[in-house]
Design an enzyme around this catalytic site. Structure first.
Site, PDB file in Angstrom:
ATOM      1  CG  ASN A   1     -13.054  -1.934   1.361  1.00  0.00           C
ATOM      2  OD1 ASN A   1     -12.200  -2.807   1.531  1.00  0.00           O
ATOM      3  ND2 ASN A   1     -12.790  -0.791   0.762  1.00  0.00           N
TER       4      ASN A   1
ATOM      5  CD  GLU B   1      -2.415  -3.600  -6.907  1.00  0.00           C
ATOM      6  OE1 GLU B   1      -2.566  -2.437  -6.495  1.00  0.00           O
ATOM      7  OE2 GLU B   1      -3.383  -4.358  -7.142  1.00  0.00           O
TER       8      GLU B   1
ATOM      9  CE1 TYR C   1      -4.282  -1.147  -0.288  1.00  0.00           C
ATOM     10  CE2 TYR C   1      -3.942  -2.299   1.787  1.00  0.00           C
ATOM     11  CZ  TYR C   1      -4.712  -2.037   0.667  1.00  0.00           C
ATOM     12  OH  TYR C   1      -5.927  -2.673   0.510  1.00  0.00           O
TER      13      TYR C   1
ATOM     14  CG  HIS D   1      -6.774  -4.601  -3.497  1.00  0.00           C
ATOM     15  ND1 HIS D   1      -6.485  -3.264  -3.361  1.00  0.00           N
ATOM     16  CD2 HIS D   1      -6.030  -5.055  -4.540  1.00  0.00           C
ATOM     17  CE1 HIS D   1      -5.590  -2.934  -4.292  1.00  0.00           C
ATOM     18  NE2 HIS D   1      -5.297  -3.999  -5.021  1.00  0.00           N
TER      19      HIS D   1
HETATM   20  P1  IDP Z   1      -9.876   1.133  -3.346  1.00  0.00           P
HETATM   21  O1  IDP Z   1      -9.633  -0.068  -2.465  1.00  0.00           O
HETATM   22  O2  IDP Z   1     -11.320   1.284  -3.707  1.00  0.00           O
HETATM   23  O3  IDP Z   1      -8.960   1.186  -4.537  1.00  0.00           O
HETATM   24  P2  IDP Z   1      -8.179   3.193  -2.204  1.00  0.00           P
HETATM   25  O4  IDP Z   1      -8.455   4.656  -2.254  1.00  0.00           O
HETATM   26  O5  IDP Z   1      -7.092   2.652  -3.062  1.00  0.00           O
HETATM   27  O6  IDP Z   1      -9.551   2.422  -2.447  1.00  0.00           O
HETATM   28  O7  IDP Z   1      -7.850   2.868  -0.681  1.00  0.00           O
HETATM   29  C1  IDP Z   1      -7.289   1.608  -0.315  1.00  0.00           C
HETATM   30  C2  IDP Z   1      -8.051   1.082   0.878  1.00  0.00           C
HETATM   31  O8  IDP Z   1      -7.835   1.984   1.974  1.00  0.00           O
HETATM   32  C3  IDP Z   1      -9.565   1.041   0.705  1.00  0.00           C
HETATM   33  O9  IDP Z   1     -10.023  -0.154   0.122  1.00  0.00           O
HETATM   34  C4  IDP Z   1     -10.065   1.191   2.115  1.00  0.00           C
HETATM   35  O10 IDP Z   1     -10.103  -0.072   2.782  1.00  0.00           O
HETATM   36  C5  IDP Z   1      -9.011   2.057   2.761  1.00  0.00           C
HETATM   37  N1  IDP Z   1      -9.465   3.439   2.803  1.00  0.00           N
HETATM   38  C6  IDP Z   1      -9.604   4.302   1.764  1.00  0.00           C
HETATM   39  N2  IDP Z   1     -10.041   5.505   2.155  1.00  0.00           N
HETATM   40  C7  IDP Z   1     -10.179   5.417   3.498  1.00  0.00           C
HETATM   41  C8  IDP Z   1     -10.603   6.352   4.499  1.00  0.00           C
HETATM   42  O11 IDP Z   1     -10.934   7.513   4.233  1.00  0.00           O
HETATM   43  N3  IDP Z   1     -10.609   5.872   5.778  1.00  0.00           N
HETATM   44  C9  IDP Z   1     -10.244   4.608   6.111  1.00  0.00           C
HETATM   45  N4  IDP Z   1      -9.849   3.708   5.196  1.00  0.00           N
HETATM   46  C10 IDP Z   1      -9.808   4.103   3.908  1.00  0.00           C
HETATM   47 MG    MG Z   2      -6.888   1.356  -4.647  1.00  0.00          MG
END
Ligand code: IDP
Ligand code: MG
Length: 136
Positions: free
Chosen positions: A115, A129, A52, A118
């Site tokens: 969530n 990746e 990450y 990924h």
């Molecule tokens: P993505 O997984 O939809 O690509 P990214 O912006 O790449 O989203 O962020 C990576 C992961 O970081 C997300 O899947 C989520 O679990 C976590 N994340 C993203 N934004 C936030 C936030 O504002 N608060 C807490 N966790 C976050």
């Molecule tokens: Mg992402």
């Protein structure tokens, strides 16, 4: 013209903990993805930090890395036509509360951090990746 791509998918600790991996894998198969490679692993905090790295300046970076290394995950290489974009569509918005009906994050996600899945966000990042987890 066909555009077969590969993308990296991760079933995150919250979903593995709830034993949702078979159900989620079936969703990929139903949506015409082939699971080319797959392994169950438990990564270290240090590996999560490398994975990450793009998020290292974000306020949630430390929690995110603790979380991804908190339990077993399933990492997979998925293949189909336009795999990167199609997987992002199937996953839904980052925040499950904002994800569309029928998407994986709507169905299985608990919160923005938990969530469930990924998926790579570009063809270039997919290659990086996939190589990160499956360097031969
Ligand atoms: P993505 O997984 O939809 O690509 P990214 O912006 O790449 O989203 O962020 C990576 C992961 O970081 C997300 O899947 C989520 O679990 C976590 N994340 C993203 N934004 C936030 C936030 O504002 N608060 C807490 N966790 C976050
Ligand atoms: Mg992402």
């Amino acid at each position: 013209m066909s555009n077969i791509e590969q993308t990296l998918s991760i079933i995150k600790p919250d979903a593995v903990e709830r034993n949702l991996q078979d159900e989620i894998k079936n969703e990929f198969i139903k949506n015409k993805f082939s699971i080319i490679k797959e392994k169950k692993i438990h990564i270290s905090k240090n590996e999560a930090e490398q994975f990450y790295k793009v998020h290292q300046t974000k306020p949630f970076y430390n929690d995110l890395c603790n979380y991804l290394s908190s339990g077993p995950i399933i990492v997979m290489v998925l293949e189909r036509e336009n795999a990167v974009l199609e997987n992002r569509k199937l996953m839904g918005a980052t925040n499950p509360a904002e994800a569309n009906e029928g998407t994986l994050r709507k169905k299985y996600g608990i919160s923005i951090d938990k969530n469930s899945v990924h998926g790579s966000d570009s063809v270039e990042n997919a290659k990086l990746e996939i190589n990160f987890f499956f360097k031969d």
